[in-house]
Design a protein around this motif. Sequence first.
Motif, PDB file in Angstrom:
ATOM      1  N   UNK A   1      -9.244  -8.494  -3.252  1.00  0.00           N
ATOM      2  CA  UNK A   1      -8.234  -8.990  -2.311  1.00  0.00           C
ATOM      3  C   UNK A   1      -8.286  -8.130  -1.057  1.00  0.00           C
ATOM      4  N   UNK A   2      -8.256  -8.780   0.119  1.00  0.00           N
ATOM      5  CA  UNK A   2      -8.185  -8.034   1.372  1.00  0.00           C
ATOM      6  C   UNK A   2      -7.083  -8.614   2.244  1.00  0.00           C
ATOM      7  N   UNK A   3      -6.651  -7.854   3.210  1.00  0.00           N
ATOM      8  CA  UNK A   3      -5.601  -8.300   4.119  1.00  0.00           C
ATOM      9  C   UNK A   3      -4.272  -7.631   3.820  1.00  0.00           C
ATOM     10  N   UNK A   4      -3.537  -7.301   4.887  1.00  0.00           N
ATOM     11  CA  UNK A   4      -2.272  -6.579   4.736  1.00  0.00           C
ATOM     12  C   UNK A   4      -1.283  -7.387   3.905  1.00  0.00           C
TER      13      UNK A   4
ATOM     14  N   UNK B   1     -14.408   6.715   6.754  1.00  0.00           N
ATOM     15  CA  UNK B   1     -14.828   7.322   8.025  1.00  0.00           C
ATOM     16  C   UNK B   1     -13.908   6.962   9.182  1.00  0.00           C
ATOM     17  N   UNK B   2     -12.899   6.140   8.956  1.00  0.00           N
ATOM     18  CA  UNK B   2     -12.047   5.735  10.075  1.00  0.00           C
ATOM     19  C   UNK B   2     -10.625   6.231   9.872  1.00  0.00           C
ATOM     20  N   UNK B   3      -9.911   6.336  10.964  1.00  0.00           N
ATOM     21  CA  UNK B   3      -8.499   6.690  10.880  1.00  0.00           C
ATOM     22  C   UNK B   3      -7.741   5.461  10.389  1.00  0.00           C
ATOM     23  N   UNK B   4      -7.004   5.637   9.316  1.00  0.00           N
ATOM     24  CA  UNK B   4      -6.316   4.512   8.692  1.00  0.00           C
ATOM     25  C   UNK B   4      -4.984   4.220   9.375  1.00  0.00           C
ATOM     26  N   UNK B   5      -4.568   2.979   9.280  1.00  0.00           N
ATOM     27  CA  UNK B   5      -3.260   2.585   9.811  1.00  0.00           C
ATOM     28  C   UNK B   5      -2.155   3.193   8.948  1.00  0.00           C
ATOM     29  N   UNK B   6      -0.946   3.169   9.467  1.00  0.00           N
ATOM     30  CA  UNK B   6       0.196   3.679   8.695  1.00  0.00           C
ATOM     31  C   UNK B   6       0.370   2.879   7.413  1.00  0.00           C
TER      32      UNK B   6
ATOM     33  N   UNK C   1      -2.310   4.071   4.912  1.00  0.00           N
ATOM     34  CA  UNK C   1      -1.981   5.414   4.418  1.00  0.00           C
ATOM     35  C   UNK C   1      -0.837   5.359   3.408  1.00  0.00           C
ATOM     36  N   UNK C   2       0.182   4.562   3.713  1.00  0.00           N
ATOM     37  CA  UNK C   2       1.318   4.416   2.806  1.00  0.00           C
ATOM     38  C   UNK C   2       0.882   3.770   1.494  1.00  0.00           C
ATOM     39  N   UNK C   3       0.030   2.757   1.588  1.00  0.00           N
ATOM     40  CA  UNK C   3      -0.473   2.077   0.396  1.00  0.00           C
ATOM     41  C   UNK C   3      -1.215   3.060  -0.505  1.00  0.00           C
TER      42      UNK C   3
ATOM     43  N   UNK D   1     -12.816  -4.972   6.675  1.00  0.00           N
ATOM     44  CA  UNK D   1     -11.446  -4.761   6.192  1.00  0.00           C
ATOM     45  C   UNK D   1     -11.134  -3.274   6.080  1.00  0.00           C
ATOM     46  N   UNK D   2      -9.890  -2.942   6.321  1.00  0.00           N
ATOM     47  CA  UNK D   2      -9.471  -1.540   6.231  1.00  0.00           C
ATOM     48  C   UNK D   2      -9.376  -1.105   4.772  1.00  0.00           C
TER      49      UNK D   2
END
Length: 278
Positions: A35-38, A59-64, A67-69, A96-97
Amino acid sequence: MPAAQRMTSRNARFQQWESLLTNRSKRTRAREFLVQGVRPISLAVEHGWPIHALLYDGRRKLSRWAEELLRTVRTERIAMAPDMLADLGEKNESVPEVIAVVGMPADDLDRISAGDDFLGVLFDRPTSPGNIGSIIRSADAFGADGLIVSGHAADVYDSKSVRASTGSLFALPAVRVPSPAEVTGWVDAKRAQGTPVVLVGTDEEGDCDVFDFDFTQPTLLLVGNETTGLSSTWRDLCDHTVAIPMTGAASSLNAANAATAVLYEASRQRIAARRRSA
């Protein structure tokens, strides 16, 4: 919580996850899917689905949100290279993040509650996973209690179905059954318990137009295969059939569109009935 693991090669475990995208038998054996997607991942967590692992770009800065997930969901966390994550994301336009590996629930009809205001949908032998996901989305939007997918059919957990549901798969029970027998037994049991479920099929030559049928009663809406419609078995089991009046050059509606039209009418009638009784 233990530290995240790193996956640097397309090892056997990675290949197993990759196979979940396209191989139904492997999904079924593993009882998990990707599963992908916020919104879909958030709804899976919110509704208590088992999260077997969270895969993310190391390798990327994650969204808030990401990070919370990763901080709050108690599961295995695996960081990998963006190209590997892109492969598991089916090479969409953007990588996908986060991708969640989610466990499948049992195909148990009792996951679907059937009280006095029951509204359910049965999709007979669908061939398009996208249509399954679209009907799940509409059923969720218009207050249905669940979807049943009957017979030799496309898979509820196919990635196209999961995407088309836009997360509603995790809010609405969707149960796969091999034949009508399981459903008729379940319906008979509900009737014996005092819930008079009626089986209503969609058909171009229906007994009445959709807006002339009383959808305020407990209803299981039967939607046929995209090409051949309802099987003869399901037609014989219908208590009623309804038609969707159409104008213009179109000879028929896509199965998901037809289901959406009838679900909207059922929802409209039920809202109107509640307002009258308030």
